[in-house]
Design an enzyme around this catalytic site. Structure first.
Site, PDB file in Angstrom:
ATOM      1  N   ALA A 191       6.091   9.724   2.722  1.00  0.00           N
ATOM      2  CA  ALA A 191       5.417   9.527   4.407  1.00  0.00           C
ATOM      3  C   ALA A 191       7.243   9.376   4.975  1.00  0.00           C
ATOM      4  O   ALA A 191       8.102  10.620   4.486  1.00  0.00           O
ATOM      5  CB  ALA A 191       5.043   8.273   3.807  1.00  0.00           C
ATOM      6  N   CYS A 192       6.990   8.820   5.845  1.00  0.00           N
ATOM      7  CA  CYS A 192       8.461   8.647   6.176  1.00  0.00           C
ATOM      8  C   CYS A 192       9.901   8.415   5.549  1.00  0.00           C
ATOM      9  O   CYS A 192      10.641   8.699   6.085  1.00  0.00           O
ATOM     10  CB  CYS A 192       8.705   7.317   7.731  1.00  0.00           C
ATOM     11  SG  CYS A 192       7.293   7.542   8.509  1.00  0.00           S
ATOM     12  N   SER A 193       9.531   8.063   4.340  1.00  0.00           N
ATOM     13  CA  SER A 193      11.058   7.645   3.878  1.00  0.00           C
ATOM     14  C   SER A 193      10.739   9.263   2.246  1.00  0.00           C
ATOM     15  O   SER A 193      12.013   8.939   1.780  1.00  0.00           O
ATOM     16  CB  SER A 193      10.334   6.236   2.444  1.00  0.00           C
ATOM     17  OG  SER A 193      10.210   5.382   3.041  1.00  0.00           O
ATOM     18  N   SER A 242       9.264  11.533   8.802  1.00  0.00           N
ATOM     19  CA  SER A 242      11.106  11.411   7.469  1.00  0.00           C
ATOM     20  C   SER A 242      12.389  12.032   8.015  1.00  0.00           C
ATOM     21  O   SER A 242      13.288  11.722   7.423  1.00  0.00           O
ATOM     22  CB  SER A 242      10.966  12.053   6.703  1.00  0.00           C
ATOM     23  OG  SER A 242      10.605  13.808   6.347  1.00  0.00           O
ATOM     24  N   PHE A 261      12.380   3.778   6.792  1.00  0.00           N
ATOM     25  CA  PHE A 261      11.083   3.110   5.511  1.00  0.00           C
ATOM     26  C   PHE A 261       9.629   3.524   6.353  1.00  0.00           C
ATOM     27  O   PHE A 261       9.720   4.414   7.373  1.00  0.00           O
ATOM     28  CB  PHE A 261      11.490   2.094   6.089  1.00  0.00           C
ATOM     29  CG  PHE A 261      12.291   2.019   7.276  1.00  0.00           C
ATOM     30  CD1 PHE A 261      11.538   1.236   8.491  1.00  0.00           C
ATOM     31  CD2 PHE A 261      13.260   1.805   7.687  1.00  0.00           C
ATOM     32  CE1 PHE A 261      11.804   0.970  10.374  1.00  0.00           C
ATOM     33  CE2 PHE A 261      13.616   1.722   8.707  1.00  0.00           C
ATOM     34  CZ  PHE A 261      13.215   1.235  10.028  1.00  0.00           C
TER      35      PHE A 261
END
Ligand code: COA
Length: 375
Positions: free
Chosen positions: A155-157, A335, A360
């Site tokens: 995901a965003c990381s 990301s 995060f």
């Protein structure tokens, strides 16, 4: 063990933008139409009226002013409310690979590398447009890179986890130079019909070149001193779309849980301390005092979150120069956010400057990358 450096970055930016004013006008038009279509049920009390969105709320709650998108017309059309992207033949380059190539070429130029110098490609993103073959392998083929490639998703990381994976491979010798790309077509999994989240995301693609420090010739090289990744399971950011969809009754219908959804308040409250603690522990273990940091390149989800994380890490309010935000222009690009901040705001620091790239998001997941400017 070899030392590793980030020697190039690149950004693909879509041509179209949507301002908050345009977004709110389209959403409010959609909500008004829905309320008119269901007026009877709303009056009978069997259905809640859809509330209106507001520009003031969006800026105050998130700091976001605009976002880039791959297809503005479909998103803003109150009869559609999602991007319309043309289907491509299997023989044609896929859209994620196409935007990755644009960003990759810019990163390779900055690093001064050609395809022959690179021996692996990682595509790290929140969503991949198909299960297989990997987007990364398509990018590898299109660039003429030998070696291997794979997709990954945290995901965003995804980008910071991708940096850790690439740095570990270069350190240990299984690759000499690696291209990581982060194509984020977030507009495809955003729910544009939900005022709680319709303003959050934007589209973009970033690329990063990592290579042995000894090989680096870039004028903007940053040595990776240390990486640290952390995950803790949470359902507070979730998307249930997946390959088992058709096996489950009702899942082929237009269901809310097939798009991004979150408990935003809980995410805010739980993720801020988790990320600040990760960064502070990481810095302490590396013997680096927060006062010695020149810059924090944070994930770009919410200005309030970044302000709080920055203050906890620095022990005071960081200046805009110390903690650059790009979310006002790009919104949350999953990301890619911390990489955009790094790419745009890293060339000006003098040699020896220390900083942290940190992301995060869903999982929960968080990644911290401590870097030092080489040249
Ligand atoms: N326009 C006007 N009002 C809105 C609105 C909109 N677009 N969206 C929500 N509201 C309303 C809510 O319904 C709520 O009303 P109520 O108090 O009557 O119930 C009120 O505004 C507050 O909503 P809330 O969702 O609690 O706002 P918030 O201050 O928590 O901000 C986020 C929302 C999403 C910006 C914020 O929680 C956030 O950024 N969280 C971090 C998570 C994140 O961004 N994750 C992305 C993946 S990393």
């Amino acid at each position: 063990m070899h030392k590793v450096a980030i020697t190039g970055t690149g950004i693909f930016t879509p041509q179209e933008t949507i301002t908050n004013a345009e977004l709110v006008a389209s959403y409010n038009d959609y909500a008004t139409r829905q309320n008119a279509a269901h007026a009877g049920e709303i009056e009978a009390g069997t259905r809640a009226a859809m509330p209106m969105s507001s520009e003031e709320f969006i800026v105050k709650a998130s700091g976001i002013e605009s976002r880039y998108v791959m297809d503005k017309a479909g998103i803003l059309d109150p009869e559609t409310m999602h991007p319309r992207l043309t289907e491509r033949a299997d023989e044609d380059i896929s859209i994620m690979a196409e935007i990755a190539l644009d960003a990759a070429k810019k990163a390779m130029d900055e690093a001064g590398l050609t395809a022959a110098d690179i021996d692996a490609v990682i595509c790290a993103a929140s969503n991949h447009e198909r299960a297989y073959p990997a987007i990364a392998i398509e990018v590898q083929e299109a660039l003429g890179i030998k070696g291997f490639a794979f997709d990954m998703n945290v995901a965003c990381s995804s980008a910071t986890f991708g940096i850790q994976a690439a740095a570990d491979m270069i350190r240990s010798g299984s690759a000499r130079a690696i291209l990581m790309v982060n194509p984020e077509i977030t507009s495809g999994h955003q729910e544009w019909r939900d005022r709680d989240c319709h303003f959050i995301f934007g589209d973009v693609c970033t690329a990063v070149i990592l290579q042995r420090l000894d090989d680096a010739t870039s004028k903007n090289a940053y040595e990776i001193l240390s990486t640290r990744c952390l995950t803790e399971f949470s359902n507070n950011i979730r998307n249930n779309n997946g390959f088992l969809r058709r096996t489950r009754e009702g899942h082929m219908e237009d269901r809310r849980d097939m798009q991004f959804r979150q408990e935003g308040r809980k995410v805010f409250k739980q993720v801020v301390p988790m990320v600040a603690e990760l960064m502070l522990n990481h810095l302490a273990d590396e013997g680096i005092a927060p006062k010695d940091l020149s810059r924090l390149w944070l994930h770009q989800a919410n200005k309030g979150m970044n302000d709080m994380i920055g203050a906890k890490v620095m022990g005071r309010e960081p200046t805009r120069d110390e903690q650059p935000n790009v979310l006002q222009e790009f919104a949350n690009t999953s990301s890619a956010g911390s990489i955009i901040a790094f790419s745009r705001h890293s060339a000006d620091l003098p040699a020896g400057s220390l900083g942290v790239i940190c992301s995060f998001g869903a999982g929960y997941s968080a990644g911290s990358v401590i870097v030092r400017k080489v040249a």
